[in-house]
Each structure stands twice: as structure tokens, then as C-alpha cells.
Design an enzyme around this catalytic site. Structure first.
Site, PDB file in Angstrom:
ATOM      1  N   CYS A 130      23.209  37.889  42.355  1.00 17.94           N
ATOM      2  CA  CYS A 130      24.376  38.019  41.432  1.00 17.94           C
ATOM      3  C   CYS A 130      24.047  38.620  40.039  1.00 17.94           C
ATOM      4  O   CYS A 130      23.501  37.845  39.218  1.00 17.94           O
ATOM      5  CB  CYS A 130      25.121  36.650  41.302  1.00 17.94           C
ATOM      6  SG  CYS A 130      26.294  36.556  40.207  1.00 17.94           S
ATOM      7  N   CYS A 133      25.825  36.543  37.143  1.00 19.47           N
ATOM      8  CA  CYS A 133      25.351  35.457  36.818  1.00 19.47           C
ATOM      9  C   CYS A 133      23.855  35.250  36.180  1.00 19.47           C
ATOM     10  O   CYS A 133      23.992  34.325  35.337  1.00 19.47           O
ATOM     11  CB  CYS A 133      25.147  34.564  38.355  1.00 19.47           C
ATOM     12  SG  CYS A 133      26.531  34.643  39.457  1.00 19.47           S
ATOM     13  N   ASP A 134      23.106  36.157  36.575  1.00 19.78           N
ATOM     14  CA  ASP A 134      21.640  35.960  36.214  1.00 19.78           C
ATOM     15  C   ASP A 134      21.236  36.839  35.042  1.00 19.78           C
ATOM     16  O   ASP A 134      20.227  36.586  34.588  1.00 19.78           O
ATOM     17  CB  ASP A 134      20.865  36.118  37.530  1.00 19.78           C
ATOM     18  CG  ASP A 134      21.100  34.846  38.391  1.00 19.78           C
ATOM     19  OD1 ASP A 134      21.525  33.834  37.721  1.00 19.78           O
ATOM     20  OD2 ASP A 134      20.908  34.896  39.647  1.00 19.78           O
TER      21      ASP A 134
END
Ligand code: NDP
Length: 328
Positions: A130, A133-134
């Protein structure tokens, strides 16, 4: 007993809820978390009415609309769907049981794995599925984005806002993302595309031998330090990177449907008719897990399928039209 249980809180499930409530069906949506895969998109720029919206924001807004119209929401993992004499029983992992006369399965898809050595070992230590997200953890670092579709290419553009260098590693010779993303990525000086190349291993910092690039990699802990390529790039099969983002598509999340006896195609997508009906009476599919989505897994398509599935459930419950039986 509900008229309709919708399984999945992504675009297909939420839209099915909106339509079901407006058809005055007593409906319940069960999902493990809000939004599904769309929450991984940092910018959705092709959904009408929103010039640019994050997947998370869109999901929250749509959830509010769905609840306001009357859908009940339960957060939880569905473990099993059982067929009853009339309708279906949905059993959750926490032991809860709910029954309905009809069901829409909208359980989306899961990220595809690369299946190479090091992938499991370094998950959460430099490997991510992701980007949205990261990627903020990779400020001024070097990362590899694997894949050549919308997720990899838009992920690389987003990645370049944080990282100093983003390699897109793609197995073919021409990126296949939307041209608007591709053009932007190719113009971005921080992004470099490595074509016709596969990653065959993900390496830890210890495994990165002395290269000119090694000094750039943070070697303070046992985490991703690079990738091994199946052919040399700039004279070496080893490419030092701090992070690896695997954005190579998805596989349909159809195990619940399969266990219930819903017919799937040869690559495990639910076979649906035009009205989203499956081979089981009162069971409909919607979203990324249907064979309709196989070649066009877009949010707008998932929403449309959710709407159609709810309309078909309504007709089915009123006895207006028997669902088309597939695979019979
Ligand atoms: P796609 O299936 O579109 O693309 C997957 C990519 O990964 C392809 O380039 C494919 O290569 C490659 N790939 C697949 N398996 C492997 C493997 N084992 N090893 C190496 N490479 C592999 O998936 P996406 O996740 O990019 O997109 C899924 C859907 O979500 C699409 O419909 C997309 O449009 C949508 N999306 C929309 C976004 C937005 O609008 N913001 C953002 C992200 C996704 P090959 O080309 O050779 O098959």
C-alpha cells in the site's frame, strides 16, 4: 430476518446499501473495514463529481450517505454463508449470526503477492502493498515500485513527493497505466523506469554488497536493502533500495462465495449475469470480484454493479423476475 445482507463495505457494497434503502429493503451491510481497496488510492481523479478525492474520504462520505438512508452497518469478518430453506444465514467470526432472504457478495479483492524469496520475511520492514499508507516513511529515500498498471505508476508519482528516487520495475516494455499517469511519471525526474525486468528476490541490508549505492541505504537494522533483478541494470543485478512497494494488481476475494457454491470462472471471479445474479437464487455479486470487473476494476464500475445488484435483489424479493441461472 433482513430482506438483504450485503457483504463488503467497499464502493460496491456501500452503493448497494444506498439503492437497497431507497427500495425500502431492510438491509444490513457487514464488512471487516470501511472502503476496501479504494482506501489505498491517495487520489481518485476519475470519479464524476470529484475532481480529486482520496479513497478514504470518498468512503467516509459514502458511508454517511448510506447510513442516513437506512442501511445498518456491522463491522466484522464473515466466516461463512449458509443456505437455508428460505434465504441465507451469514455467520461472523465473533459468533454473530444474521439471516436474510437475499445476499449481495461484494467482498472485493486482495493484493497480489510477488511470491519471491524475502517477500514474507521483510513484510512491514521495507515491503509494502500500500503505497498511500506507507510512502510517507520513505522521505528522502530510494524505493522500488513493482508493476506497470495504475497502482504502480500513480504510486510512483505519489512516491516521488516523499522519496528522492523511485524506480518502477516493470516486466514489459511499455507501462500500461492510464496515459495521464504514464505521461506524468515519465516526465518526473525522480522516477526511473526499468523495463523488461523482474524482481527475483528481495534482499536485506546485510545482503547488499559494496556498491556505489550502498552508502545511501540505511544499514542500522535488518530490513530491506535492495532487490535482485533477473537481468543487470546499469551493470548489476542488485539494485539497492530502502523500500519495495508491490503494486501488481489483485486477486478476487471469492472464498466465501466459493464455499457457498457460487459458480466461479477459471480464475476465481464470480460468474454474474447482466443483473449481477449468480447461479444461486437470491445471491448476487458486485464489484471487483465479478467476472464483469476482470478487465476494468474501477470504482465507478463497482458502484454501478452494487446499484444493479440491489435493484435485482429488489426484483427477486418481489418475485418480479427469477434470477438468471448461470452455469446450470
Ligand atoms: P493491474 O492489474 O491493473 O496491473 C497490475 C500490474 O502488475 C501489471 O502491469 C502487471 O503486468 C503487473 N504484474 C502482475 N503480476 C505480476 C507479477 N507476478 N510480477 C510482476 N508484475 C506483475 O493492477 P493495479 O493494482 O495497478 O490496478 C487495479 C485496478 O485499480 C485497476 O482497474 C486500476 O485502474 C485501478 N486503480 C486506480 C487508481 C486511481 O485511479 N487512483 C490507482 C490504482 C489502481 P502486465 O502488464 O505484464 O500484466
Amino acid at each position: 430476518m433482513y430482506d438483504l445482507i450485503i457483504i463488503g463495505l467497499g464502493p460496491a457494497g456501500l452503493t448497494a446499501g444506498i439503492y437497497a434503502s431507497r427500495y425500502r429493503l431492510k438491509n444490513l451491510i457487514i464488512g471487516k473495514e470501511l472502503g476496501g481497496t479504494i482506501t489505498l488510492a491517495h487520489a481518485v481523479e476519475n470519479y464524476p463529481g470529484f475532481e480529486s478525492v482520496s479513497g478514504v474520504e470518498w468512503s467516509q462520505k459514502t458511508l454517511e450517505q448510506t447510513k442516513k438512508l437506512g442501511s445498518e452497518i456491522v463491522y466484522g469478518l464473515v466466516e461463512k454463508i449458509e443456505r437455508l430453506d428460505v434465504g441465507y444465514k451469514v455467520i461472523l467470526r465473533d459468533g454473530q449470526k444474521q439471516e436474510a432472504r437475499s445476499v449481495i457478495i461484494a467482498t472485493g479483492s486482495e493484493r497480489r503477492k510477488l511470491n519471491v524469496p524475502g517477500e514474507t520475511e521483510y513484510l512491514g520492514r521495507g515491503i509494502s502493498y500500500c503505497t498511500t499508507c506507507d510512502i510517507p516513511f520513505y522521505k528522502e529515500k530510494t524505493v522500488a515500485m513493482i508493476g506497470g498498471g495504475d497502482a504502480a505508476v500513480s504510486g510512483a508519482i505519489h512516491g516521488a513527493e516523499f522519496a528522492d528516487k523511485v524506480y518502477i520495475i516493470y516486466r514489459k516494455d511499455k507501462l500500461r497505466a492510464e496515459p495521464i499517469w504514464t505521461e506524468e511519471a515519465l516526465q518526473n525526474k525522480k522516477i526511473e523506469v526499468i523495463y523488461n525486468t523482474n524482481v527475483i528476490k528481495i534482499l536485506g541490508t546485510e545482503e547488499i554488497k559494496d556498491t556505489d549505492e550502498k552508502s545511501k541505504i540505511d544499514q542500522n537494522q535488518d530490513k530491506v536493502g535492495g532487490v535482485e533483478l533477473d537481468k543487470p541494470y546499469n551493470g548489476s543485478n542488485i539494485l539497492p533500495v530502502d523500500g519495495v512497494f508491490i503494486e501488481i494488481g489483485a486477486v478476487p476475494g471469492t472464498s466465501l462465495a466459493q464455499n457457498l457454491g457460487v459458480a466461479l470462472d477459471e480464475v476465481n471471479y464470480i460468474l454474474v449475469g447482466e443483473d449481477m445474479s449468480t447461479n444461486l437464487p437470491g445471491v448476487f455479486g458486485a464489484g471487483d470480484l465479478t467476472d464483469n470487473s476482470k478487465n476494468f476494476a474501477q470504482m465507478i464500475g463497482a458502484c454501478a454493479q452494487g446499484a444493479i445488484a440491489a435493484a435485482s435483489a429488489y426484483k427477486y424479493l418481489k418475485g418480479e423476475k427469477a434470477p438468471r441461472i448461470l452455469g446450470a
